[in-house]
Design an enzyme around this catalytic site. Sequence first.
Site, PDB file in Angstrom:
ATOM      1  N   HIS A 108      -3.392  -9.202   3.573  1.00  0.00           N
ATOM      2  CA  HIS A 108      -4.832  -9.264   3.820  1.00  0.00           C
ATOM      3  C   HIS A 108      -5.108 -10.132   5.044  1.00  0.00           C
ATOM      4  CE1 HIS A 108      -5.841  -8.331  -0.658  1.00  0.00           C
ATOM      5  NE2 HIS A 108      -5.757  -7.236   0.065  1.00  0.00           N
ATOM      6  N   LYS A 143      -1.667  -2.898   8.055  1.00  0.00           N
ATOM      7  CA  LYS A 143      -2.814  -2.517   8.876  1.00  0.00           C
ATOM      8  C   LYS A 143      -2.798  -3.306  10.177  1.00  0.00           C
ATOM      9  CE  LYS A 143      -6.001  -1.056   5.222  1.00  0.00           C
ATOM     10  NZ  LYS A 143      -7.327  -1.275   4.599  1.00  0.00           N
ATOM     11  N   ARG A 190      -1.028  -2.184  -6.884  1.00  0.00           N
ATOM     12  CA  ARG A 190      -1.210  -3.293  -5.935  1.00  0.00           C
ATOM     13  C   ARG A 190      -2.134  -4.354  -6.542  1.00  0.00           C
ATOM     14  NH1 ARG A 190      -1.233  -4.477  -0.359  1.00  0.00           N
ATOM     15  NH2 ARG A 190      -3.197  -5.184   0.536  1.00  0.00           N
ATOM     16  N   TYR A 213      -9.314 -10.936  -6.561  1.00  0.00           N
ATOM     17  CA  TYR A 213      -8.393 -10.925  -7.689  1.00  0.00           C
ATOM     18  C   TYR A 213      -8.592 -12.119  -8.611  1.00  0.00           C
ATOM     19  CZ  TYR A 213      -6.274  -7.316  -4.884  1.00  0.00           C
ATOM     20  OH  TYR A 213      -6.080  -6.173  -4.144  1.00  0.00           O
ATOM     21  N   ARG A 258       0.837  -1.191   0.000  1.00  0.00           N
ATOM     22  CA  ARG A 258       0.000   0.000   0.000  1.00  0.00           C
ATOM     23  C   ARG A 258       0.876   1.246   0.000  1.00  0.00           C
ATOM     24  NH1 ARG A 258      -1.944  -3.558   4.008  1.00  0.00           N
ATOM     25  NH2 ARG A 258      -4.028  -4.413   3.587  1.00  0.00           N
ATOM     26  N   HIS A 265      -2.818   2.195  -5.628  1.00  0.00           N
ATOM     27  CA  HIS A 265      -3.544   0.979  -5.264  1.00  0.00           C
ATOM     28  C   HIS A 265      -3.799   0.103  -6.486  1.00  0.00           C
ATOM     29  CE1 HIS A 265      -4.999  -0.574  -1.472  1.00  0.00           C
ATOM     30  NE2 HIS A 265      -6.040  -1.106  -2.080  1.00  0.00           N
TER      31      HIS A 265
END
Length: 313
Positions: A285, A182, A262, A294, A158, A259
């Site tokens: 994730h 995150k 990404r 994806y 990110r 993004h």
Amino acid sequence: MAFERELDGYTRYLDQIQGRSPNTVRSYRTDVASFLHLMELRGIRDLNETDLSTLRSWLAHETRSHARSTMARKTAAIRSFFAYLADHDLIEADPAQGLKTPKQSEHLPRVLTGNQAERLMDRVDESPVEDGADEDMTGIIQLRDAAMLELLYATGMRVAELCGLDLVDLNPRSRTVKVLGKGRKERVVPYGLPAERALDGWLDGGRPRLIERTGGGGEVHDGQALFLGVRGRRIGQRQVRQVVHDAADRAQVPDIAPHSLRHTAATQMLDGGADLREVQEMLGHSSLRTTQRYTHVSIEQLRQRYRLAFPRA
């Protein structure tokens, strides 16, 4: 404002206990503060007076002026807030347990095709040179931008993760980078030879020159940050986004944001035979369901190629 103590406690809980990102903490606090302000205007002075119908009424009020994605975040913030209050015995019962997240419209993430991505990365070492520009600074910026673009594409990280990188996060020997994602979760992501060459150019020939130029001019440079702005401070997300937009324009590919790089990296890994779990690990994730998007992108690209090959099918 009423309920300020509860709001401050919740904010500390998000930051210090749950380890949420600064952006999430800021967004959730704003969402909850907006809700509490409306409750105050309605004369509610005790959060035990809040029930499910009150929460649904607030959601209906907010839906008039916000997109579904924003409403999904607001709902998550309110559910998290009341769960915090209940867990800490600040309310008798959690009225938000039955609050459902608004259904979001399904849309595929934007990605570049293989040819478009190749064309973009072939132009990463080119930055626009304006008339009268400082040639040395232009060369420094070209080295920096090339390294950032190559690393974004190679790792699928990110933009906030890229901006937060420090020198010590790079391991040139193993060609890996430690990324803080995150929830302050760390992961180690490999990168290839193109990114290695671009990083070597930046670290050997660009970054030291930039620090030398800014160190004596009264500006305070960040000696730990991997990527720096023209004033020697840690680069910001807005600057990185502009670099990506400019690179896409020069390469004459669809306008994209970081993004999208990404998304492109993840899709091409799957197309190349990578396991879904491997892509999940690389992207950081927490849920495999997020990564599964994806696979839909890859299938849609296959359909497009099929239609081009068999227009009558």
